[in-house]
Design a protein around this motif. Structure first.
Motif, PDB file in Angstrom:
ATOM      1  N   ASP A  14      13.078  -1.238   2.030  1.00 22.94           N
ATOM      2  CA  ASP A  14      13.993  -1.641   3.095  1.00 22.94           C
ATOM      3  C   ASP A  14      15.276  -0.812   3.062  1.00 22.94           C
ATOM      4  OD1 ASP A  14      12.147  -3.542   3.803  1.00 22.94           O
ATOM      5  OD2 ASP A  14      13.213  -5.226   2.854  1.00 22.94           O
ATOM      6  N   THR A  15      15.790  -0.568   1.872  1.00 27.50           N
ATOM      7  CA  THR A  15      17.006   0.227   1.735  1.00 27.50           C
ATOM      8  C   THR A  15      16.764   1.657   2.181  1.00 27.50           C
ATOM      9  OG1 THR A  15      17.742  -1.161  -0.102  1.00 27.50           O
ATOM     10  CG2 THR A  15      18.800   0.976   0.123  1.00 27.50           C
ATOM     11  N   LEU A  16      15.628   2.223   1.823  1.00 28.06           N
ATOM     12  CA  LEU A  16      15.288   3.592   2.239  1.00 28.06           C
ATOM     13  C   LEU A  16      15.220   3.681   3.764  1.00 28.06           C
ATOM     14  CD1 LEU A  16      14.566   6.461   1.421  1.00 28.06           C
ATOM     15  CD2 LEU A  16      12.179   5.731   1.268  1.00 28.06           C
ATOM     16  N   LYS A  17      14.604   2.705   4.407  1.00 23.51           N
ATOM     17  CA  LYS A  17      14.540   2.691   5.875  1.00 23.51           C
ATOM     18  C   LYS A  17      15.931   2.617   6.478  1.00 23.51           C
ATOM     19  CE  LYS A  17       9.990   0.541   6.256  1.00 23.51           C
ATOM     20  NZ  LYS A  17       9.256  -0.694   6.598  1.00 23.51           N
ATOM     21  N   GLU A  18      16.802   1.808   5.862  1.00 23.97           N
ATOM     22  CA  GLU A  18      18.174   1.670   6.349  1.00 23.97           C
ATOM     23  C   GLU A  18      18.940   2.985   6.212  1.00 23.97           C
ATOM     24  OE1 GLU A  18      22.110  -0.790   4.999  1.00 23.97           O
ATOM     25  OE2 GLU A  18      20.189  -1.839   4.889  1.00 23.97           O
ATOM     26  N   GLU A  37       8.590 -14.827  -5.531  1.00 23.70           N
ATOM     27  CA  GLU A  37       9.471 -14.555  -4.388  1.00 23.70           C
ATOM     28  C   GLU A  37      10.526 -13.513  -4.762  1.00 23.70           C
ATOM     29  OE1 GLU A  37      12.919 -17.202  -2.493  1.00 23.70           O
ATOM     30  OE2 GLU A  37      10.921 -18.066  -2.183  1.00 23.70           O
ATOM     31  N   MET A  38      11.131 -13.675  -5.932  1.00 18.71           N
ATOM     32  CA  MET A  38      12.163 -12.725  -6.382  1.00 18.71           C
ATOM     33  C   MET A  38      11.558 -11.348  -6.676  1.00 18.71           C
ATOM     34  SD  MET A  38      14.668 -14.937  -8.800  1.00 18.71           S
ATOM     35  CE  MET A  38      15.388 -16.458  -8.255  1.00 18.71           C
ATOM     36  N   ARG A  39      10.380 -11.309  -7.257  1.00 21.83           N
ATOM     37  CA  ARG A  39       9.723 -10.028  -7.534  1.00 21.83           C
ATOM     38  C   ARG A  39       9.352  -9.314  -6.230  1.00 21.83           C
ATOM     39  NH1 ARG A  39       6.030 -11.759 -12.734  1.00 21.83           N
ATOM     40  NH2 ARG A  39       7.703 -11.541 -14.252  1.00 21.83           N
ATOM     41  N   ALA A  40       8.909 -10.071  -5.234  1.00 19.69           N
ATOM     42  CA  ALA A  40       8.587  -9.480  -3.939  1.00 19.69           C
ATOM     43  C   ALA A  40       9.842  -8.900  -3.298  1.00 19.69           C
ATOM     44  CB  ALA A  40       7.950 -10.512  -3.016  1.00 19.69           C
ATOM     45  N   LEU A  41      10.938  -9.620  -3.420  1.00 19.49           N
ATOM     46  CA  LEU A  41      12.212  -9.120  -2.906  1.00 19.49           C
ATOM     47  C   LEU A  41      12.599  -7.820  -3.605  1.00 19.49           C
ATOM     48  CD1 LEU A  41      14.797  -9.488  -1.208  1.00 19.49           C
ATOM     49  CD2 LEU A  41      15.716 -10.829  -3.096  1.00 19.49           C
ATOM     50  N   ALA A  42      12.415  -7.771  -4.910  1.00 20.38           N
ATOM     51  CA  ALA A  42      12.740  -6.562  -5.673  1.00 20.38           C
ATOM     52  C   ALA A  42      11.879  -5.381  -5.235  1.00 20.38           C
ATOM     53  CB  ALA A  42      12.570  -6.821  -7.163  1.00 20.38           C
ATOM     54  N   GLU A  43      10.595  -5.619  -4.981  1.00 19.59           N
ATOM     55  CA  GLU A  43       9.694  -4.540  -4.565  1.00 19.59           C
ATOM     56  C   GLU A  43      10.012  -4.054  -3.156  1.00 19.59           C
ATOM     57  OE1 GLU A  43       5.660  -5.823  -5.028  1.00 19.59           O
ATOM     58  OE2 GLU A  43       5.880  -6.127  -7.185  1.00 19.59           O
TER      59      GLU A  43
END
Length: 102
Positions: free
Chosen positions: A95-99, A84-90
């Motif tokens: 997500d940040t780039l889209k933002e 779960e944490m690795r998926a969040l990191a990936e």
């Protein structure tokens, strides 16, 4: 004798041209407004993680490792949380780039 006189004339002429060129270079003023600045801090694309957020994340990871080591959680639960944490990191980068782009 005549050749020595011509060499001196050429040397003097070259010296005068060189001095004139250098004097011209020194009299020019440079406008630095046309050049980009490579010094200083550039603005960040997004906000930086705060010290509290970093401490919270470190505490979560330390706690997860301690729970695994003590046997408080199963290996399967540890792997699930880790995944779960690795998926969040990936996904975080995307997500940040889209933002940033919006």
């Amino acid at each position: 004798m005549l050749a020595v006189g011509k060499q001196r004339s050429i040397t003097w002429l070259a010296g005068i041209v060189l001095i004139g060129t250098l004097a011209g270079c020194n009299s020019q003023t440079t406008n630095y407004d046309n050049y980009p600045s490579v010094y200083g801090q550039k603005p960040a694309a997004t906000t930086q993680m705060t010290n509290d957020e970093a401490a919270s994340m470190q505490a979560r990871l330390t706690s997860l490792g301690a729970q695994r080591k003590s046997g408080a959680i199963s290996e399967a639960e540890y792997q699930r949380r880790l995944t779960e944490m690795r998926a969040l990191a990936e996904q975080h980068g995307t997500d940040t780039l889209k933002e940033i782009q919006n």
